[in-house]
Write an enzyme that holds these catalytic residues in place. Structure first.
Site, short mmCIF file in Angstrom:
data_model
loop_
_atom_site.label_atom_id
_atom_site.label_comp_id
_atom_site.label_asym_id
_atom_site.label_seq_id
_atom_site.Cartn_x
_atom_site.Cartn_y
_atom_site.Cartn_z
CB CYS A 78 -1.00 -0.06 1.14
SG CYS A 78 -2.43 0.96 0.84
CG HIS A 173 -3.17 -3.00 4.17
ND1 HIS A 173 -2.22 -2.30 4.89
CD2 HIS A 173 -3.84 -2.09 3.44
CE1 HIS A 173 -2.33 -1.02 4.62
NE2 HIS A 173 -3.31 -0.85 3.74
CD GLU A 175 -0.19 -5.04 6.31
OE1 GLU A 175 0.03 -5.63 5.23
OE2 GLU A 175 -0.68 -3.90 6.38
N1 GLN Z 1 -3.45 6.47 0.99
C1 GLN Z 1 -2.21 6.09 1.58
C2 GLN Z 1 -1.02 6.82 0.98
O1 GLN Z 1 -1.11 7.54 0.07
C3 GLN Z 1 -1.98 4.61 1.49
C4 GLN Z 1 -3.01 3.89 2.29
C5 GLN Z 1 -2.51 2.68 3.00
O2 GLN Z 1 -1.31 2.41 3.10
N2 GLN Z 1 -3.45 1.97 3.56
O3 GLN Z 1 0.05 6.64 1.46
#
Ligand code: GLN
Length: 193
Positions: A78, A173, A175
């Site tokens: 992410c 995610h 994890e």
């Molecule tokens: N929106 C977040 C970002 O730009 C990422 C979201 C996340 O890691 N759950 O870093």
């Protein structure tokens, strides 16, 4: 395997326990010295703009960039995927990334926190155990994939898990799932280097 988890912000503890459950010795990385002797590093989800700032403040950006350029395996999830990408769309001014995987990503492509969703993924090369249940939270979208990048899973044709050599990135995610197959896939990469 001695594997770091970048521990400036985000879901550090969840990654650390998935890696430890998969047999790794885990080091929380907060300072440049913590990079010594690592076989790989996980860049967790969280907020990429914040993590980017904290990397600079900790004096970690350049030394980590160097290790990545030398080919240290990395797994970005992410926000971590955003940090490893070559191109960020809708980033903050001055937001930096490592350019360790040749993809273009759009931040927050799936909308707000409450537009979070789960998807059951068919993952290439992850072994038996059926589809991988993936949790997406304000997920980035991969809008461009370079020729050296393999797409290991997609949602409706959109890449969500990609690999380029020793660098693995997920828009979701892993994890937060009980399933440690992707962490084990990453540890196999670290072992093979
Ligand atoms: N929106 C977040 C970002 O730009 C990422 C979201 C996340 O890691 N759950 O870093």
């Amino acid at each position: 395997m001695k594997v770091g988890v970048l521990a400036l912000q985000g879901d550090v503890a969840e990654h650390a326990s998935a890696l430890a459950d998969s047999g790794a010795h885990v080091v929380e990385v907060r300072l440049p010295g913590h990079l010594a002797g690592l076989d790989g590093i996980v860049l967790p989800g969280g907020e990429s703009t914040t993590i980017s700032k904290l990397l600079e403040l900790a004096g970690l950006f350049e030394p980590l960039a160097e290790r990545l350029a030398e080919g240290m395996p990395a797994f970005g999830t992410c926000a971590g995927m955003i940090l490893l990408a070559t191109e960020i769309v809708d980033g903050h001014p001055g937001q930096r990334s490592f350019g360790a995987i040749d993809i273009g990503v759009r931040r927050n492509a799936f909308g707000r926190q409450r537009q979070s969703f789960e998807a059951s993924l068919e993952v290439d090369g992850v072994g038996p155990g059926g589809p991988f249940d993936a949790v997406f939270i304000r997920a980035p979208a991969v809008e461009r994939v370079g020729p050296a990048v393999a797409v290991l899973a997609d949602v409706d044709g959109r890449p969500v898990l990609c690999r380029q050599g020793p660098v693995l990135v997920a828009a979701f995610h892993p994890e937060l799932s009980e399933d440690t197959r992707l962490h084990r896939l990453f540890l196999d990469t670290c072992e093979g280097m």
